[in-house]
Design a protein around this motif. Structure first.
Motif, PDB file in Angstrom:
ATOM      1  N   TRP A   1      59.479 -15.441 100.249  1.00  0.00           N
ATOM      2  CA  TRP A   1      58.761 -15.414 101.423  1.00  0.00           C
ATOM      3  C   TRP A   1      59.119 -16.300 102.435  1.00  0.00           C
ATOM      4  CZ3 TRP A   1      54.147 -12.164 101.143  1.00  0.00           C
ATOM      5  CH2 TRP A   1      53.919 -11.716  99.941  1.00  0.00           C
ATOM      6  N   SER A   2      58.987 -15.884 103.716  1.00  0.00           N
ATOM      7  CA  SER A   2      58.933 -16.661 104.761  1.00  0.00           C
ATOM      8  C   SER A   2      57.731 -16.151 105.632  1.00  0.00           C
ATOM      9  CB  SER A   2      60.237 -16.472 105.772  1.00  0.00           C
ATOM     10  OG  SER A   2      61.194 -17.143 105.242  1.00  0.00           O
ATOM     11  N   VAL A   3      56.649 -16.919 106.067  1.00  0.00           N
ATOM     12  CA  VAL A   3      55.516 -16.345 106.614  1.00  0.00           C
ATOM     13  C   VAL A   3      55.438 -17.419 107.805  1.00  0.00           C
ATOM     14  CG1 VAL A   3      52.922 -16.408 106.308  1.00  0.00           C
ATOM     15  CG2 VAL A   3      54.669 -16.011 104.176  1.00  0.00           C
ATOM     16  N   ARG A   4      55.348 -16.784 109.206  1.00  0.00           N
ATOM     17  CA  ARG A   4      54.986 -17.392 110.321  1.00  0.00           C
ATOM     18  C   ARG A   4      53.907 -18.351 110.290  1.00  0.00           C
ATOM     19  NH1 ARG A   4      57.959 -16.287 115.031  1.00  0.00           N
ATOM     20  NH2 ARG A   4      55.877 -16.872 116.174  1.00  0.00           N
ATOM     21  N   THR A   5      53.884 -19.517 110.913  1.00  0.00           N
ATOM     22  CA  THR A   5      52.600 -20.277 111.033  1.00  0.00           C
ATOM     23  C   THR A   5      51.555 -19.797 112.026  1.00  0.00           C
ATOM     24  OG1 THR A   5      53.563 -21.840 112.573  1.00  0.00           O
ATOM     25  CG2 THR A   5      53.628 -22.345 110.243  1.00  0.00           C
ATOM     26  N   SER A   6      52.158 -18.941 112.927  1.00  0.00           N
ATOM     27  CA  SER A   6      51.199 -18.299 114.041  1.00  0.00           C
ATOM     28  C   SER A   6      51.491 -16.827 114.068  1.00  0.00           C
ATOM     29  CB  SER A   6      51.354 -18.811 115.191  1.00  0.00           C
ATOM     30  OG  SER A   6      52.556 -18.866 115.725  1.00  0.00           O
ATOM     31  N   LYS A   7      50.738 -15.914 114.333  1.00  0.00           N
ATOM     32  CA  LYS A   7      50.976 -14.521 114.424  1.00  0.00           C
ATOM     33  C   LYS A   7      51.654 -14.102 115.344  1.00  0.00           C
ATOM     34  CE  LYS A   7      46.647 -13.410 111.621  1.00  0.00           C
ATOM     35  NZ  LYS A   7      45.302 -12.639 111.619  1.00  0.00           N
ATOM     36  N   ARG A   8      52.539 -13.018 115.068  1.00  0.00           N
ATOM     37  CA  ARG A   8      52.918 -12.340 116.543  1.00  0.00           C
ATOM     38  C   ARG A   8      53.218 -10.729 116.103  1.00  0.00           C
ATOM     39  NH1 ARG A   8      59.566 -13.626 117.406  1.00  0.00           N
ATOM     40  NH2 ARG A   8      60.209 -13.109 115.460  1.00  0.00           N
ATOM     41  N   THR A   9      53.435  -9.802 116.982  1.00  0.00           N
ATOM     42  CA  THR A   9      53.483  -8.559 116.951  1.00  0.00           C
ATOM     43  C   THR A   9      54.728  -7.878 117.529  1.00  0.00           C
ATOM     44  OG1 THR A   9      51.914  -7.940 118.473  1.00  0.00           O
ATOM     45  CG2 THR A   9      51.137  -8.143 116.312  1.00  0.00           C
ATOM     46  N   SER A  10      55.500  -8.811 118.063  1.00  0.00           N
ATOM     47  CA  SER A  10      57.096  -8.553 118.672  1.00  0.00           C
ATOM     48  C   SER A  10      57.690  -9.426 118.756  1.00  0.00           C
ATOM     49  CB  SER A  10      56.685  -7.756 120.092  1.00  0.00           C
ATOM     50  OG  SER A  10      56.204  -8.784 120.922  1.00  0.00           O
ATOM     51  N   GLY A  11      59.313  -9.143 118.909  1.00  0.00           N
ATOM     52  CA  GLY A  11      60.116 -10.149 119.030  1.00  0.00           C
ATOM     53  C   GLY A  11      61.204  -9.713 118.114  1.00  0.00           C
ATOM     54  N   THR A  12      62.303 -10.895 117.963  1.00  0.00           N
ATOM     55  CA  THR A  12      63.472 -10.667 117.260  1.00  0.00           C
ATOM     56  C   THR A  12      63.394 -11.588 116.074  1.00  0.00           C
ATOM     57  OG1 THR A  12      64.967  -9.885 119.234  1.00  0.00           O
ATOM     58  CG2 THR A  12      65.948 -10.959 117.239  1.00  0.00           C
ATOM     59  N   VAL A  13      63.753 -10.870 114.747  1.00  0.00           N
ATOM     60  CA  VAL A  13      64.020 -11.605 113.456  1.00  0.00           C
ATOM     61  C   VAL A  13      65.296 -11.611 113.283  1.00  0.00           C
ATOM     62  CG1 VAL A  13      63.430 -11.638 111.320  1.00  0.00           C
ATOM     63  CG2 VAL A  13      61.645 -11.049 112.974  1.00  0.00           C
ATOM     64  N   THR A  14      65.838 -12.710 113.056  1.00  0.00           N
ATOM     65  CA  THR A  14      67.375 -12.966 112.328  1.00  0.00           C
ATOM     66  C   THR A  14      67.242 -13.168 111.054  1.00  0.00           C
ATOM     67  OG1 THR A  14      67.846 -14.077 114.621  1.00  0.00           O
ATOM     68  CG2 THR A  14      69.482 -14.423 112.348  1.00  0.00           C
ATOM     69  N   VAL A  15      67.266 -11.945 110.373  1.00  0.00           N
ATOM     70  CA  VAL A  15      66.902 -11.777 108.899  1.00  0.00           C
ATOM     71  C   VAL A  15      67.912 -12.792 108.092  1.00  0.00           C
ATOM     72  CG1 VAL A  15      66.851 -10.255 106.910  1.00  0.00           C
ATOM     73  CG2 VAL A  15      65.909  -9.564 109.322  1.00  0.00           C
ATOM     74  N   THR A  16      69.210 -12.778 108.494  1.00  0.00           N
ATOM     75  CA  THR A  16      69.966 -13.597 107.678  1.00  0.00           C
ATOM     76  C   THR A  16      69.856 -15.184 107.609  1.00  0.00           C
ATOM     77  OG1 THR A  16      71.804 -11.775 108.296  1.00  0.00           O
ATOM     78  CG2 THR A  16      72.470 -13.951 107.368  1.00  0.00           C
ATOM     79  N   ASP A  17      69.063 -15.330 108.703  1.00  0.00           N
ATOM     80  CA  ASP A  17      68.664 -16.953 108.900  1.00  0.00           C
ATOM     81  C   ASP A  17      67.743 -17.222 107.776  1.00  0.00           C
ATOM     82  OD1 ASP A  17      70.864 -17.459 110.677  1.00  0.00           O
ATOM     83  OD2 ASP A  17      69.413 -17.851 112.296  1.00  0.00           O
ATOM     84  N   HIS A  18      66.950 -16.272 107.296  1.00  0.00           N
ATOM     85  CA  HIS A  18      65.908 -16.454 106.517  1.00  0.00           C
ATOM     86  C   HIS A  18      66.539 -16.356 105.101  1.00  0.00           C
ATOM     87  CE1 HIS A  18      62.095 -16.180 108.774  1.00  0.00           C
ATOM     88  NE2 HIS A  18      62.966 -15.596 109.581  1.00  0.00           N
ATOM     89  N   PHE A  19      67.674 -15.331 104.814  1.00  0.00           N
ATOM     90  CA  PHE A  19      68.431 -15.465 103.551  1.00  0.00           C
ATOM     91  C   PHE A  19      68.914 -16.661 103.238  1.00  0.00           C
ATOM     92  CE2 PHE A  19      69.323 -10.518 103.843  1.00  0.00           C
ATOM     93  CZ  PHE A  19      68.092 -10.386 103.773  1.00  0.00           C
TER      94      PHE A  19
END
Length: 358
Positions: free
Chosen positions: A170-188
């Motif tokens: 899991w990666s869970v943001r500390t604050s909510k958002r409903t739009s934006g860009t997620v660099t998925v590979t950086d989480h990997f």
């Protein structure tokens, strides 16, 4: 002039029904029970174990969903893979959503890895409860947001390999958002730095999940971009982002998708455009667009970044070519990329295949 344009589009549509090619307009599909498949280049799936669900799958990875009286339900669209996570390149998803959960729910990037079998979440927003109820392994800052990292284990639960035991990352943001860009590979990469290694990626999707709750959501953008750098090796050569035009959003009176001479889009008149949101870390890039004219006349399509015209691509003839605008300066951060017709004189149309950014 406009009547002629309308007539051309009408004839093309009629040819589609008669010949099955080259133009088509896809109608959205609606699901109410468990189903999966491919639609407009995106993998989709509705999965539930009980309750009332509806999912409407639209073009460009967009979808809407509603749920009530459920135990667990997932609605998602994205891409299927069979590639080791560190050989995918850099995967980014730019999204926007209207999200209305009533109870426990997640708006997230969701997927699966095989060998090892791992279910993973990058949670952007949630309902009444912030998942996953475990102890954080630390935080990471990605795309300007802070995320807590977690590992949990599911015992004898449903998975893409049947009922079994598997880990969740899991990666869970500390604050909510409903739009934006997620660099998925950086989480990997962040997970791997914590010893949470993935294997072969099976799927990466934009997902709405509900658990013992009700709610609705409307995904209005779901744009994937994948650069060809090696995420494991840290390539020093320029990376390339390639975006298929048929996965972009369309606007204008006549803009439509085509399947010949390639899978792409057709822009017929002034203000017809294809567009999407791209994240830029740097302020100078080279843009290459593959396309062609509908005939021997020269067709033109402007490139706009953040609402500003930065150049024009020209195509002459019906043979597809790649045209390039080099060393274009532009703002950084999330920017709207537009491919738009502004100089139409009624003698040509332009067909667009893909855009590459280096």
């Amino acid at each position: 002039m406009r009547f002629k344009k309308f007539l051309k589009v009408l004839i093309a549509v009629l040819m589609c029904f008669v010949l099955g090619n080259p133009f088509y307009a896809q109608a959205a599909i609606t699901l109410t029970s468990n189903a999966s498949g491919t639609y407009d280049g995106y993998y989709y799936e509705l999965w539930k174990d009980s309750g009332n669900t509806t999912m409407t799958v639209d073009t460009g990875g967009r979808f809407s969903c509603q749920w009530s009286n459920i135990n667990n339900a997932l609605f998602r669209t994205g891409k299927k893979f069979s590639t080791a996570w560190n050989q995918l390149g850099t995967v980014k998803i730019t999204y926007s959503a209207t999200y209305n959960p009533n109870g426990n729910s997640y708006l997230c990037i969701y997927g699966w890895s095989r060998n090892p079998l791992v279910e993973f979440y990058i949670v952007e927003s949630w309902g009444t409860w912030r998942p996953p109820g475990a102890t954080s392994l630390g935080t990471v800052t990605i795309d300007g947001g802070t995320y807590d990292i977690y590992k949990t284990t599911r015992v004898n639960q449903p998975s893409i390999e049947g009922t079994t035991t598997f880990d969740q990352y899991w990666s869970v943001r500390t604050s909510k958002r409903t739009s934006g860009t997620v660099t998925v590979t950086d989480h990997f990469k962040a997970w791997a730095a914590k010893g949470l290694n993935l294997g072969t990626i099976d799927q990466i999707t934009l997902c709405v999940e509900g658990y013992q709750s009700s709610g609705s959501a409307n995904i209005t953008q779901n744009t994937f971009s994948i650069t060809n750098d090696s995420t494991g090796g840290g390539s020093t050569t320029p990376t390339t982002t390639k975006v298929e035009c048929e996965n972009m959003s369309l606007s204008g009176q006549y803009a439509s998708k085509i399947s010949s001479p390639f899978s792409g889009v057709a822009l017929y008149a002034n203000n017809d455009k294809a567009y999407y949101t791209q994240y830029f870390a740097n302020s100078t890039h080279t843009f290459s667009l593959r396309g062609c004219s509908s005939n021997s006349n020269r067709a033109a399509v402007d490139l706009r970044i953040g609402g500003t015209k930065v150049g024009t691509f020209y195509f002459t003839g019906t043979t597809p070519t790649v045209q390039t605008l080099s060393n274009i300066s532009h703002p950084t951060g999330n920017q709207t990329i537009e491919l738009v017709v502004t100089s139409d004189n009624g003698t040509w149309d332009v067909y667009l295949d893909y855009l590459e950014i280096k």
